[in-house]
Design a protein around this motif. Structure first.
Motif, PDB file in Angstrom:
ATOM      1  N   ASN A  81      15.018 -16.392   2.346  1.00  0.00           N
ATOM      2  CA  ASN A  81      16.268 -16.939   1.806  1.00  0.00           C
ATOM      3  C   ASN A  81      17.293 -15.851   1.534  1.00  0.00           C
ATOM      4  O   ASN A  81      17.976 -15.854   0.510  1.00  0.00           O
ATOM      5  CB  ASN A  81      16.005 -17.743   0.526  1.00  0.00           C
ATOM      6  N   THR A  82      17.366 -14.900   2.445  1.00  0.00           N
ATOM      7  CA  THR A  82      18.251 -13.745   2.289  1.00  0.00           C
ATOM      8  C   THR A  82      18.932 -13.443   3.617  1.00  0.00           C
ATOM      9  O   THR A  82      18.330 -13.583   4.678  1.00  0.00           O
ATOM     10  CB  THR A  82      17.429 -12.511   1.850  1.00  0.00           C
ATOM     11  N   ALA A 111      22.923 -16.832  -1.432  1.00  0.00           N
ATOM     12  CA  ALA A 111      21.821 -15.948  -1.030  1.00  0.00           C
ATOM     13  C   ALA A 111      22.274 -14.496  -1.035  1.00  0.00           C
ATOM     14  O   ALA A 111      23.406 -14.188  -0.642  1.00  0.00           O
ATOM     15  CB  ALA A 111      21.328 -16.327   0.363  1.00  0.00           C
ATOM     16  N   PRO A 112      21.415 -13.572  -1.451  1.00  0.00           N
ATOM     17  CA  PRO A 112      21.778 -12.155  -1.421  1.00  0.00           C
ATOM     18  C   PRO A 112      22.042 -11.676   0.003  1.00  0.00           C
ATOM     19  O   PRO A 112      21.433 -12.158   0.960  1.00  0.00           O
ATOM     20  CB  PRO A 112      20.547 -11.459  -2.012  1.00  0.00           C
ATOM     21  N   ASN A 113      22.942 -10.727   0.131  1.00  0.00           N
ATOM     22  CA  ASN A 113      23.240 -10.081   1.413  1.00  0.00           C
ATOM     23  C   ASN A 113      22.694  -8.653   1.340  1.00  0.00           C
ATOM     24  O   ASN A 113      23.208  -7.836   0.588  1.00  0.00           O
ATOM     25  CB  ASN A 113      24.739 -10.062   1.667  1.00  0.00           C
ATOM     26  N   GLU A 121      29.693  -8.999  -6.647  1.00  0.00           N
ATOM     27  CA  GLU A 121      28.701  -8.065  -7.177  1.00  0.00           C
ATOM     28  C   GLU A 121      28.077  -7.266  -6.045  1.00  0.00           C
ATOM     29  O   GLU A 121      27.522  -7.819  -5.102  1.00  0.00           O
ATOM     30  CB  GLU A 121      27.608  -8.833  -7.929  1.00  0.00           C
ATOM     31  N   THR A 122      28.152  -5.948  -6.136  1.00  0.00           N
ATOM     32  CA  THR A 122      27.632  -5.067  -5.089  1.00  0.00           C
ATOM     33  C   THR A 122      26.953  -3.861  -5.728  1.00  0.00           C
ATOM     34  O   THR A 122      27.490  -3.262  -6.662  1.00  0.00           O
ATOM     35  CB  THR A 122      28.756  -4.569  -4.166  1.00  0.00           C
ATOM     36  N   ASN A 124      28.958 -16.402  -1.225  1.00  0.00           N
ATOM     37  CA  ASN A 124      29.238 -15.811  -2.537  1.00  0.00           C
ATOM     38  C   ASN A 124      28.019 -15.128  -3.152  1.00  0.00           C
ATOM     39  O   ASN A 124      27.948 -14.957  -4.364  1.00  0.00           O
ATOM     40  CB  ASN A 124      29.782 -16.878  -3.495  1.00  0.00           C
ATOM     41  N   GLY A 125      27.072 -14.743  -2.307  1.00  0.00           N
ATOM     42  CA  GLY A 125      25.905 -14.025  -2.814  1.00  0.00           C
ATOM     43  C   GLY A 125      26.220 -12.574  -3.111  1.00  0.00           C
ATOM     44  O   GLY A 125      27.216 -12.024  -2.639  1.00  0.00           O
ATOM     45  N   LYS A 126      25.361 -11.936  -3.902  1.00  0.00           N
ATOM     46  CA  LYS A 126      25.570 -10.534  -4.222  1.00  0.00           C
ATOM     47  C   LYS A 126      25.247  -9.661  -3.018  1.00  0.00           C
ATOM     48  O   LYS A 126      24.475 -10.037  -2.136  1.00  0.00           O
ATOM     49  CB  LYS A 126      24.707 -10.119  -5.410  1.00  0.00           C
TER      50      LYS A 126
END
Length: 230
Positions: free
Chosen positions: A75-76, A36-38, A179-180, A147-149
């Motif tokens: 979902n974030t 999920a994205p952060n 990825e950021t 391991n989300g972006k």
């Protein structure tokens, strides 16, 4: 008596497992994937954000749209920080203000009541420590084990006033192991597409958005939420 107590405890446990709060917690755990994205929302609460547009402070307008943005991030994992909200915008309050990065909502799924309560009592007052705010976001990202972006949305109406180097910190964020990206929303910012804010977004691999009105912020956040949750 012991059997009666045991039965009572079991009954209470069954009721708690079936409670709405427990169900919501289990639902969140089940629906948020490991990738999920952060999303870190960094909100400017410096003194200039107290200026009004159509009778409402820029801070209140931005805060409302930050709330709406959070509600769209299903979902974030969401985090919110407020910077520059302490001290004052005079030299006497500069040190306190430049170090005031308030972690009002730590990384978790969106909960409406908690998210809204997180900003209770905070008023725009001080200087603008953008570099420190971005460093705080980096520190928070570094503590995550998923391991989300990582995605930053820095919403401000001005440039760094605390002597920091936000372009350097944005570059460091971009070079993180995962990825950021760093996006910047310049709200009612006179320099438009020129200057430091554009450089921060470029260094962070993100976009610079110009928002002249609250409707512009809403539009930007709506389109970004659609990207993050598709």
């Amino acid at each position: 008596m012991k059997k009666t107590l045991t039965a009572g405890i079991l009954a209470a446990l069954v009721l708690s497992l079936g409670s709405p709060a427990f169900a919501a917690e289990k639902k969140q755990e089940a629906t948020v994937p490991a990738d999920a994205p952060n999303v870190a929302i960094m909100l400017d609460a410096s003194g200039s954000m107290a200026r009004k547009i159509d009778g409402v402070s820029k801070y209140e307008l931005a805060k409302k749209e930050a709330f709406n943005f959070g509600s769209e991030l299903e979902n974030t994992n969401v985090l919110m920080r407020v910077f520059g909200s302490e001290g004052n915008n005079k030299n006497s309050g500069k040190i306190q203000s430049c170090n005031a990065i308030r972690g009002v909502y730590g990384f978790q799924t969106y909960d409406e009541q908690s998210f809204r309560n997180s900003l209770n009592g905070i008023k725009p007052t001080g200087w603008t420590p953008i570099a420190n705010a971005l460093q705080d976001a980096k520190n928070a990202f570094d503590q995550l084990d998923n391991n989300g972006k990582n995605v930053v949305y820095l919403l401000t109406d001005g440039e760094e006033t605390c002597g920091g180097n936000p372009v350097k910190v944005a570059t460091e964020l971009r070079k993180s192991d995962r990825e950021t990206v760093v996006n910047v929303i310049g709200f009612d910012f006179g320099e438009g597409y020129h200057g430091q804010l554009t450089s921060i977004a470029k260094a962070g691999g993100g976009e610079y958005f110009q928002a002249k009105t609250q409707k512009d912020i809403k539009r930007i956040f709506t389109q970004e939420a659609a990207k993050l949750t598709k």
